[in-house]
Design a protein around this motif. Structure first.
Motif, PDB file in Angstrom:
ATOM      1  N   GLU A 193      59.365 -49.946  20.216  1.00 25.18           N
ATOM      2  CA  GLU A 193      59.370 -48.941  19.405  1.00 25.18           C
ATOM      3  C   GLU A 193      59.902 -48.778  18.247  1.00 25.18           C
ATOM      4  O   GLU A 193      59.418 -48.418  17.255  1.00 25.18           O
ATOM      5  CB  GLU A 193      61.342 -47.653  19.743  1.00 25.18           C
ATOM      6  CG  GLU A 193      60.992 -47.359  21.130  1.00 25.18           C
ATOM      7  CD  GLU A 193      62.215 -47.093  21.878  1.00 25.18           C
ATOM      8  OE1 GLU A 193      62.796 -47.399  21.306  1.00 25.18           O
ATOM      9  OE2 GLU A 193      62.568 -46.417  23.080  1.00 25.18           O
ATOM     10  N   ALA A 194      60.812 -50.571  17.459  1.00 22.26           N
ATOM     11  CA  ALA A 194      60.615 -50.484  16.254  1.00 22.26           C
ATOM     12  C   ALA A 194      59.614 -51.345  15.690  1.00 22.26           C
ATOM     13  O   ALA A 194      59.155 -51.468  14.364  1.00 22.26           O
ATOM     14  CB  ALA A 194      61.659 -51.668  15.826  1.00 22.26           C
ATOM     15  N   ARG A 254      63.549 -52.256  11.984  1.00 18.10           N
ATOM     16  CA  ARG A 254      62.246 -51.109  11.929  1.00 18.10           C
ATOM     17  C   ARG A 254      61.641 -50.334  10.708  1.00 18.10           C
ATOM     18  O   ARG A 254      61.157 -49.886  10.061  1.00 18.10           O
ATOM     19  CB  ARG A 254      62.874 -50.031  12.371  1.00 18.10           C
ATOM     20  CG  ARG A 254      61.526 -48.994  12.610  1.00 18.10           C
ATOM     21  CD  ARG A 254      61.577 -47.799  13.715  1.00 18.10           C
ATOM     22  NE  ARG A 254      63.309 -46.677  13.439  1.00 18.10           N
ATOM     23  CZ  ARG A 254      63.595 -47.603  14.647  1.00 18.10           C
ATOM     24  NH1 ARG A 254      63.659 -47.909  15.953  1.00 18.10           N
ATOM     25  NH2 ARG A 254      64.778 -47.007  14.777  1.00 18.10           N
ATOM     26  N   ASN A 255      62.972 -50.083  10.111  1.00 19.11           N
ATOM     27  CA  ASN A 255      62.949 -49.568   8.286  1.00 19.11           C
ATOM     28  C   ASN A 255      62.902 -50.238   6.929  1.00 19.11           C
ATOM     29  O   ASN A 255      62.182 -49.726   6.270  1.00 19.11           O
ATOM     30  CB  ASN A 255      64.281 -48.582   7.990  1.00 19.11           C
ATOM     31  CG  ASN A 255      64.282 -47.113   9.361  1.00 19.11           C
ATOM     32  OD1 ASN A 255      63.334 -46.722   9.826  1.00 19.11           O
ATOM     33  ND2 ASN A 255      65.863 -47.417   9.981  1.00 19.11           N
ATOM     34  N   ASP A 306      66.561 -50.803  14.151  1.00 28.67           N
ATOM     35  CA  ASP A 306      67.217 -50.143  12.682  1.00 28.67           C
ATOM     36  C   ASP A 306      66.360 -50.539  11.680  1.00 28.67           C
ATOM     37  O   ASP A 306      66.503 -50.680  10.603  1.00 28.67           O
ATOM     38  CB  ASP A 306      67.954 -48.798  12.958  1.00 28.67           C
ATOM     39  CG  ASP A 306      68.058 -48.237  14.506  1.00 28.67           C
ATOM     40  OD1 ASP A 306      67.570 -47.794  15.169  1.00 28.67           O
ATOM     41  OD2 ASP A 306      69.410 -47.296  15.031  1.00 28.67           O
ATOM     42  N   MET A 356      63.605 -51.499  22.787  1.00 28.84           N
ATOM     43  CA  MET A 356      63.650 -50.983  22.009  1.00 28.84           C
ATOM     44  C   MET A 356      62.772 -51.867  20.078  1.00 28.84           C
ATOM     45  O   MET A 356      62.668 -51.754  19.220  1.00 28.84           O
ATOM     46  CB  MET A 356      65.475 -51.528  21.359  1.00 28.84           C
ATOM     47  CG  MET A 356      66.174 -50.623  22.021  1.00 28.84           C
ATOM     48  SD  MET A 356      68.083 -50.678  21.022  1.00 28.84           S
ATOM     49  CE  MET A 356      68.701 -52.298  22.206  1.00 28.84           C
ATOM     50  N   ARG A 412      70.933 -51.888  18.714  1.00 25.36           N
ATOM     51  CA  ARG A 412      70.570 -51.109  18.140  1.00 25.36           C
ATOM     52  C   ARG A 412      69.962 -51.238  16.721  1.00 25.36           C
ATOM     53  O   ARG A 412      69.262 -50.695  15.700  1.00 25.36           O
ATOM     54  CB  ARG A 412      71.062 -49.769  18.330  1.00 25.36           C
ATOM     55  CG  ARG A 412      70.835 -48.196  17.804  1.00 25.36           C
ATOM     56  CD  ARG A 412      69.411 -48.193  17.957  1.00 25.36           C
ATOM     57  NE  ARG A 412      69.602 -48.308  19.398  1.00 25.36           N
ATOM     58  CZ  ARG A 412      67.586 -47.454  19.998  1.00 25.36           C
ATOM     59  NH1 ARG A 412      66.242 -48.033  19.270  1.00 25.36           N
ATOM     60  NH2 ARG A 412      66.980 -47.421  21.306  1.00 25.36           N
ATOM     61  N   GLN A 413      71.151 -51.095  15.916  1.00 21.53           N
ATOM     62  CA  GLN A 413      71.555 -51.124  14.376  1.00 21.53           C
ATOM     63  C   GLN A 413      70.623 -52.340  14.314  1.00 21.53           C
ATOM     64  O   GLN A 413      69.988 -51.915  13.291  1.00 21.53           O
ATOM     65  CB  GLN A 413      72.986 -51.405  14.275  1.00 21.53           C
ATOM     66  CG  GLN A 413      74.215 -50.378  14.133  1.00 21.53           C
ATOM     67  CD  GLN A 413      74.867 -50.028  15.423  1.00 21.53           C
ATOM     68  OE1 GLN A 413      73.780 -51.583  16.157  1.00 21.53           O
ATOM     69  NE2 GLN A 413      75.473 -49.785  15.548  1.00 21.53           N
TER      70      GLN A 413
END
Length: 328
Positions: free
Chosen positions: A27-28, A309-310, A306, A24, A302-303
């Motif tokens: 990916e982030a 990443r954002n 996210d 993760m 996961r949160q």
């Protein structure tokens, strides 16, 4: 420009969870991984403590991110010659993407073979000699070494990377920062302290990377995040040398009774306020750090990824790093 990585906490998560987090993180958009090297967790609430060299081998197969130990103690629990072999293999498996963070350790992890826990001055002497042994073996030459603390006889490493793994030396005070500048390929320290960075640079660390890390707790409920940190990681708020000298998780649990939720709320970024996360990370950039590793405490991994990443990594990477603040 500062690089931002993810800090894998071997003390809190199972091996499978750490591998998931590494995937993760890549990916982030995180640019590297750091991983702790412990025999025990800091307390039983954390509840894990996987063998770091097994984890690095597994990580090398699921991510292409560089990996740094933050940090390994190469002096007592595992002989520096064996650490040299482990680091060389890790560097081969990662295609040269392994950096070996080294420190003088904690009694929590190093007392397990019934060895005495030396004073800080002796621990630094042992660290310096351990680095000497590791560097000798990293040449691929046959090594015999008879020093104050270690003996090696007719030892040679056969599995070697194209270039030895860089050795990053950890320290939390001026003497350790000076040692890192003198013998290290980089410096590791966990507080955004510009004066320690300056000490390292003046002692021979000019142009070498400075690496730090912090833990946060993302949650939509700030109070719940504070409670999570207080349950799992109160030890990070213990003062002075206590983290280096307490020998068991039970002793840490007793000392952790001194840490209040108010102390956690003041010291640790908790919740989902992006500006607070940005400020905590960029404090390291302003202090002159080249790499900063962020770890998420508790669930909601996961949160967290996210969110970074954002909302966090794009702002960090879009902003040119400020000049380091001068020490006073």
């Amino acid at each position: 420009m500062t690089r931002y990585g993810y800090f894998l906490s071997s003390e809190e998560f199972t091996p499978g969870e750490l591998l998931d987090q590494a995937r993760m993180a890549q990916e982030a958009g995180f640019q590297g991984l750091a991983i702790s090297d412990h025999f025990h967790p800091w307390n039983d609430e954390q509840g894990e403590s996987a063998f770091v060299w097994s984890m690095i081998g597994a990580l090398s197969q699921v991510t292409s991110l560089p990996i740094t130990t933050l940090v390994t103690c190469p002096t007592i629990r595992i002989h520096p010659a064996v650490n040299a072999q482990a680091a060389a293999t890790a560097a081969v498996l990662t295609g040269g993407g392994f950096r070996f963070g080294l420190g003088s350790g904690e009694a929590l992890n190093e007392h397990i073979l019934d060895d005495d826990w030396p004073d800080a001055d002796v621990r630094l002497e042992m660290l310096e000699e351990a680095v000497e042994v590791i560097r000798k073996l990293s040449t691929g030459e046959r090594v015999t070494h008879r020093g104050t603390h270690y003996a090696v006889r007719n030892a040679r490493l056969y599995t070697l990377p194209d270039q030895p793994a860089p050795l990053y030396i950890s320290g939390f005070g001026p003497r350790a920062a000076e040692l890192a500048g003198r013998i290290g390929d980089g410096f590791v320290t966990m507080q955004p302290d510009a004066s320690l960075v300056e000490t390292f640079r003046k002692a021979g660390g000019a142009g070498k990377p400075v690496v730090g890390g912090l833990k946060v707790c993302w949650d939509t409920d700030r109070h719940r995040a504070v409670t999570t940190v207080h349950r799992l990681w109160p030890n990070e708020q213990l003062p002075g040398e206590l983290p280096q000298i307490l020998p068991t998780p039970e002793h840490f649990q007793q000392a952790n009774a001194l840490v209040t939720e108010d102390m956690i709320a003041e010291a640790v970024v908790c919740g989902d306020n992006a500006d607070e996360h940005i400020e905590a990370v960029t404090a390291y950039t302003r202090a002159g750090f080249d790499e900063v590793y962020v770890g998420q405490i508790g669930p909601d991994q996961r949160q967290f990824f996210d969110f970074y990443r954002n909302d966090i990594l794009p702002r960090l990477t879009a902003t040119a790093p400020a000049d380091p603040q001068p020490s006073r």
